[in-house]
Design an enzyme around this catalytic site. Structure first.
Site, PDB file in Angstrom:
ATOM      1  N   HIS A   1      -2.404  -4.992   3.607  1.00 20.43           N
ATOM      2  CA  HIS A   1      -1.745  -5.931   4.517  1.00 20.43           C
ATOM      3  C   HIS A   1      -1.595  -7.298   3.853  1.00 20.43           C
ATOM      4  CE1 HIS A   1      -2.287  -3.610   8.481  1.00 20.43           C
ATOM      5  NE2 HIS A   1      -2.548  -2.784   7.480  1.00 20.43           N
TER       6      HIS A   1
ATOM      7  N   ASP B   1      -0.145 -10.734  11.552  1.00 18.05           N
ATOM      8  CA  ASP B   1      -0.154  -9.294  11.338  1.00 18.05           C
ATOM      9  C   ASP B   1      -0.011  -8.589  12.685  1.00 18.05           C
ATOM     10  OD1 ASP B   1      -1.066  -6.590  10.734  1.00 18.05           O
ATOM     11  OD2 ASP B   1      -1.913  -7.426   8.890  1.00 18.05           O
TER      12      ASP B   1
HETATM   13  C1  UDX Z   1      -3.400   0.677   3.839  1.00 14.06           C
HETATM   14  C2  UDX Z   1      -3.027   2.054   4.374  1.00 14.06           C
HETATM   15  O1  UDX Z   1      -3.868   3.031   3.892  1.00 14.06           O
HETATM   16  C3  UDX Z   1      -1.590   2.345   4.119  1.00 14.06           C
HETATM   17  O2  UDX Z   1      -1.278   3.670   4.455  1.00 14.06           O
HETATM   18  C4  UDX Z   1      -0.815   1.375   4.937  1.00 14.06           C
HETATM   19  O3  UDX Z   1       0.551   1.654   4.850  1.00 14.06           O
HETATM   20  C5  UDX Z   1      -1.150  -0.033   4.473  1.00 14.06           C
HETATM   21  O4  UDX Z   1      -2.545  -0.269   4.533  1.00 14.06           O
HETATM   22  P1  UDX Z   1      -3.767   1.218   1.187  1.00 14.06           P
HETATM   23  O5  UDX Z   1      -4.354   2.518   1.526  1.00 14.06           O
HETATM   24  O6  UDX Z   1      -4.583   0.311   0.383  1.00 14.06           O
HETATM   25  O7  UDX Z   1      -3.200   0.445   2.463  1.00 14.06           O
HETATM   26  O8  UDX Z   1      -2.427   1.607   0.378  1.00 14.06           O
HETATM   27  P2  UDX Z   1      -1.121   0.820   0.012  1.00 14.06           P
HETATM   28  O9  UDX Z   1      -0.319   0.517   1.215  1.00 14.06           O
HETATM   29  O10 UDX Z   1      -0.447   1.624  -1.015  1.00 14.06           O
HETATM   30  O11 UDX Z   1      -1.614  -0.568  -0.594  1.00 14.06           O
HETATM   31  C6  UDX Z   1      -2.389  -0.665  -1.753  1.00 14.06           C
HETATM   32  C7  UDX Z   1      -1.981  -1.890  -2.537  1.00 14.06           C
HETATM   33  O12 UDX Z   1      -2.948  -2.074  -3.561  1.00 14.06           O
HETATM   34  C8  UDX Z   1      -0.630  -1.752  -3.212  1.00 14.06           C
HETATM   35  O13 UDX Z   1       0.085  -2.960  -3.105  1.00 14.06           O
HETATM   36  C9  UDX Z   1      -0.962  -1.472  -4.677  1.00 14.06           C
HETATM   37  O14 UDX Z   1      -0.054  -2.029  -5.603  1.00 14.06           O
HETATM   38  C10 UDX Z   1      -2.319  -2.135  -4.828  1.00 14.06           C
HETATM   39  N1  UDX Z   1      -3.131  -1.408  -5.810  1.00 14.06           N
HETATM   40  C11 UDX Z   1      -3.569  -0.144  -5.559  1.00 14.06           C
HETATM   41  C12 UDX Z   1      -3.452  -2.033  -7.001  1.00 14.06           C
HETATM   42  O15 UDX Z   1      -3.040  -3.162  -7.247  1.00 14.06           O
HETATM   43  N2  UDX Z   1      -4.220  -1.354  -7.895  1.00 14.06           N
HETATM   44  C13 UDX Z   1      -4.690  -0.105  -7.675  1.00 14.06           C
HETATM   45  O16 UDX Z   1      -5.405   0.421  -8.532  1.00 14.06           O
HETATM   46  C14 UDX Z   1      -4.354   0.522  -6.464  1.00 14.06           C
END
Ligand code: UDX
Length: 457
Positions: free
Chosen positions: A24, A114
């Site tokens: 987020h 948010d």
């Molecule tokens: C959560 C929910 O799980 C997701 O489904 C929802 O849509 C948003 O909130 P998350 O699971 O962390 O998020 O996944 P994602 O939405 O893909 O966000 C992860 C963020 O971390 C991305 O911006 C990605 O670029 C970043 N990231 C991830 C990194 O910078 N490095 C990594 O190794 C992994």
């Protein structure tokens, strides 16, 4: 309090307030940076809790303010956390805004909060500010929760139900958000996502990290009723357009990326040869699933870069890192955008978090969809059947994705029958995504309109 005339007419001052998880923070911080690039003065609120130790946003264009929330450390993720967050943080947010109004020569005119924190709209209205709810997941997902809120979709659903909702593809039970297909799994989170619609009709704007071209039908359907504005993809422009140099990284990492290691390792690999694997900041695999994935990567005989967060690393099979060190690299966190734009990366095995999905789609990287929970199954459906930029793994009868399936999917996306079409589609979406945030693009215009509106009144 009535919205009052300000003596600083012409200044667009905005407070941006995300829920404190990485998925987020990233899109809302990027949105904040876009507002700042258009002349708005932005205050970005961070919240100290277990996952968000005091944070600094390395950007001169926006100001950050921390709201202390140490009480959250004890109750992270529980109903108690949600309750505490609402009662304590809403008061602290109100105090912060009150202080800005009384002490700043540029008092805020709008609060972008948010959508997980609908009570923030009351704080905005209390001080006569415009209120804008920011949806960090796709509109398609959010529309499903909207129907739950309205009672036009009723849960629990029967095992083999097919769901047909306005302006959405037909969804099987495995295409629905996990909170909907299994309402018992995370009742607190289900309530939270549905509650986003408790007062959304009173918000002045509803922003979403998506773009019109991507979710055209559902956006047309929703925007005929509400002030919906697309502002995505909220990805630093440097990655979408290599010519822009001053907007690198999202700017606020809750985990420490092993950047040099990843990039040096990728530099040594052939173009399009690497499978990048990551499940985002929250999802955890079972030990059995971790083993199958590890064996599948090994069997694929491809180079792989796998992000296994520190808390997950104990689930790796013993000696896996040593045994696969010639072909593979395991890191605890990657600089994901730098990885996705690297020429060596051929595909992304992803949990389909909305940010990861948008990032891969906007940067033209084909995906192997391995959704885990929350909105991810629906994102996987769109990745494979609507945008056609990836394939989805299949589970066995125990719900596990076996090593043979992992190996099959990697072969399929890298060199299989569908791989060329998927690459072509990925390139197509990359161009459309960039156009949406380029000057005069569909999302860019919406951001301009917002800044103009809050500058005028
Ligand atoms: C959560 C929910 O799980 C997701 O489904 C929802 O849509 C948003 O909130 P998350 O699971 O962390 O998020 O996944 P994602 O939405 O893909 O966000 C992860 C963020 O971390 C991305 O911006 C990605 O670029 C970043 N990231 C991830 C990194 O910078 N490095 C990594 O190794 C992994």
């Amino acid at each position: 309090m009535e919205r009052k005339e300000r003596d600083d007419e012409g200044e667009a001052n905005v407070v941006v307030f995300p829920f404190p998880v990485q998925g987020h923070i990233n899109p809302m911080l990027q949105f904040a940076k876009r507002l700042a690039s258009k002349g708005a003065k932005v205050t970005f609120i961070t919240t100290n809790s277990q996952q968000t130790k005091p944070m600094q946003v390395p950007s001169t264009s926006i100001n950050t303010q921390a709201i202390e929330f140490p009480e959250g450390d004890k109750a992270n993720g529980t109903e108690e956390f949600v309750h505490l967050f609402k009662t304590l943080v809403s008061k602290r947010l109100a105090n912060l805004i009150e202080h800005q109004i009384s002490s700043s020569s540029h008092p805020p005119r709008a609060l972008v909060y948010d959508s997980f924190l609908p009570w923030a709209l009351d704080v905005a209205k209390q001080f006569g500010l415009h209120g804008a709810s920011f949806f960090t997941q796709s509109w398609s997902n959010s529309s499903i929760y909207f129907h739950l809120n309205q009672g036009t979709l009723k849960v629990p659903l029967e095992e083999n139900t097919i769901v047909s909702l306005p302006s959405m593809p037909v969804l099987g039970i495995n295409d629905l958000p996990s909170f909907v297909s299994d309402t018992r799994s995370y009742p607190t989170l289900l309530k939270m996502v549905i509650d986003r619609f408790s007062n959304f009709e009173e918000a002045d704007w509803l922003f979403c990290n998506t773009f019109v071209e991507l979710e055209n039908e559902i956006i047309n359907w929703m925007s005929s009723k509400w002030p919906i504005k697309t502002v995505g993809p909220a990805i630093p422009s440097m990655y979408l357009d290599k010519r822009v140099k001053d907007d690198n990284d999202y700017g606020l990492q809750l985990f420490k990326p092993e950047s040099d290691l990843c990039i040096k390792w990728l530099d040594s690999k052939e173009t399009g040869s690497v499978v990048y694997v990551s499940f985002g900041s929250l999802a955890g695999l079972t030990e059995e699933q971790m083993l199958e994935l590890a064996l599948g990567l090994k069997r694929s005989n491809r180079c792989f870069l796998w992000v296994v967060r520190e808390t997950e690393q104990k689930k790796l099979p013993s000696n896996f890192i040593e045994e696969t060190s010639e072909k593979g690299l395991v890191v605890s966190w990657s600089p994901q955008l730098d990885v996705l734009v690297h020429r060596a990366v051929g595909c992304f095995m992803t949990h389909c978090g909305w940010n990861s999905t948008l990032e891969a789609l906007s940067l033209g990287v084909p995906m192997i969809a391995m959704p885990q929970w929350t909105d991810q199954p629906t994102n996987a459906k769109f990745i494979t059947d609507v945008w056609e930029v990836g394939i989805r793994v299949s589970k066995d009868e125990k719900g596990i994705i076996r090593k043979e399936e992992i190996e099959r999917c990697i072969k399929e996306i890298m060199e299989g029958e569908k791989s060329l079409d998927i690459k072509t589609n990925s390139e197509k979406w990359k161009k459309i995504a960039k156009a949406a945030v380029d000057e005069g693009g569909s999302s860019d215009k919406n951001i301009d309109e917002f800044v103009a509106k809050i500058t005028c009144n």
